[in-house]
Design an enzyme around this catalytic site. Structure first.
Site, PDB file in Angstrom:
ATOM      1  N   TYR A  68       0.830  -1.218   0.000  1.00 33.97           N
ATOM      2  CA  TYR A  68       0.000   0.000   0.000  1.00 33.97           C
ATOM      3  C   TYR A  68       0.863   1.266   0.000  1.00 33.97           C
ATOM      4  O   TYR A  68       0.511   2.264  -0.601  1.00 33.97           O
ATOM      5  CB  TYR A  68      -0.924   0.013   1.219  1.00 33.97           C
ATOM      6  N   ASP A 151     -23.201  -7.272 -16.359  1.00 31.30           N
ATOM      7  CA  ASP A 151     -24.596  -7.674 -16.604  1.00 31.30           C
ATOM      8  C   ASP A 151     -25.043  -7.205 -17.990  1.00 31.30           C
ATOM      9  O   ASP A 151     -25.762  -7.914 -18.693  1.00 31.30           O
ATOM     10  CB  ASP A 151     -25.521  -7.065 -15.540  1.00 31.30           C
ATOM     11  N   HIS A 178     -26.022  -4.129  -9.219  1.00 27.17           N
ATOM     12  CA  HIS A 178     -25.406  -5.358  -9.729  1.00 27.17           C
ATOM     13  C   HIS A 178     -25.903  -6.468  -8.804  1.00 27.17           C
ATOM     14  O   HIS A 178     -25.261  -6.834  -7.831  1.00 27.17           O
ATOM     15  CB  HIS A 178     -23.881  -5.257  -9.695  1.00 27.17           C
TER      16      HIS A 178
END
Ligand code: NAD
Length: 318
Positions: A68, A151, A178
């Site tokens: 990170y 989708d 979603h």
């Protein structure tokens, strides 16, 4: 003057994260990829394996395990760390665990000085994208959930199969969550420039009676049909994520459906939800507002109400 290399970090190097990295290197999208995971050995193993592809690809993308602290000059962080649903669970069942995981990722990345774009894949994606938006403090244009991008691709596949045309000739969006409450504004689905509803009306002898509600259900269930056979899904979503990354890195002004924060568009506020947007080097440049029919708008609003209800479970006042 040295040119700045384009860097993507992938947090969560499981099936979705490693497929995203593989798709990035095969398409030669960026110069450098950092693979970051709680399981450092997994991240290193994936980076090593991906490096072994380079000889046979078109360009030398540098892939390495990262941390990170190194995200300060990264252009795009893809978050795909998560808790995939166990058998019998829904995406929503993973909300609280995924939210905790997102916190453990976003906070140290922001400390690194990161000012780029977050692409959220971890489910439930609309709610986690909202959480990342709040945790990061970055502008809304910098937080992009993959939302209904996959989708919509599945919906186009179904329509393409039905009409026996290349799905890329279909223009269609699945919108909203979603998840189970997603909806399709059928009045805005076109095939080769002709309204889909007119195409099926004119070709009844070939396509028979088309049940639109079943098509929406099949679209929402398509991921589960894959899950039931192979335990998870990754190629479709990884390819959608890379399309988003390319649209940003190449400043494409591409219109595609993603999850973004609505701030008055469609009369909606305080929700990340799947809508078509213009994506370019500034992230989400603008939301495309299509004129839905009243009944379509109602379904879209119901889906957004459901997303907001789940967001409020994370402690946000909506
Ligand atoms: P996976 O189990 O193969 O990989 C998840 C990875 O995340 C693991 O390597 C794990 O070590 C890592 N991880 C877990 N907690 C972490 C943390 N706190 N910090 C860093 N890394 C951590 O799972 P997967 O199949 O790759 O799925 C990942 C996520 O993507 C899940 O949330 C899944 O539901 C989601 N997903 C979304 C879509 C979509 O359409 N949006 C599609 C498929 C999967």
């Amino acid at each position: 003057m040295a040119l700045k290399s384009r860097k993507v970090a992938i947090v969560g190097t499981g099936l979705v994260g490693s497929s995203t990295a593989f798709s990035l290197i095969t398409q030669g999208v960026c110069e450098e990829i950092l693979m970051i995971d709680l399981n450092k050995e997994r991240a290193l193993g994936e980076a090593m394996d991906l490096n072994h592809c380079i000889e046979y690809l078109n360009r030398n993308t540098k892939v390495r395990a990262g941390s990170y602290e190194e995200c300060g000059d990264v252009d795009i962080v893809v978050i795909t760390a998560g808790a995939p649903p166990k058998p019998g669970q829904t995406r929503i069942d993973t909300l609280h665990l995924s939210a905790k995981i997102a916190e453990s990722i976003v906070n140290p990345i922001m400390k690194s000085g990161f000012k780029g774009y977050f692409i959220i894949i971890s489910n439930p994606v609309d709610m986690i994208a909202y959480h990342v938006y709040k945790l990061s403090g970055l502008p809304k244009s910098h937080i992009i959930g993959t939302g209904t991008s996959v989708d919509s691709a599945r919906l186009k596949n179904f329509i393409g199969e039905l009409l026996k045309v290349d799905p890329r000739c279909v223009q269609a969006y699945s919108m909203g969550e979603h998840g189970d409450s997603q909806m399709v504004p059928w009045s805005h689905v076109y095939v080769g420039g002709k309204p889909f509803l007119k195409v099926i009306e004119d070709n009844q002898d070939r396509v028979g009676d088309v049940n639109l509600n079943n098509l929406v259900l099949d679209t929402a269930k398509a991921g589960w049909e894959v899950y039931n056979r192979k335990g998870t899904t990754y190629y479709g979503i990884a390819t959608a994520a890379v399309a988003i990354i390319k649209a940003i890195i190449n400043d494409e002004n591409r219109i595609m459906p993603v999850s973004t924060l609505l701030d008055g568009e469609y009369g909606e506020f305080n929700v990340f939800t799947g809508v078509p947007v213009v994506l370019n080097g500034t992230g989400v440049k603008e939301v495309v507002e299509i004129d839905m029919l009243p009944e379509e708008l109602n379904k879209f609003k119901e889906s957004n109400d459901f997303i907001r209800k789940c967001i409020s479970e994370l402690g946000y006042e909506i």
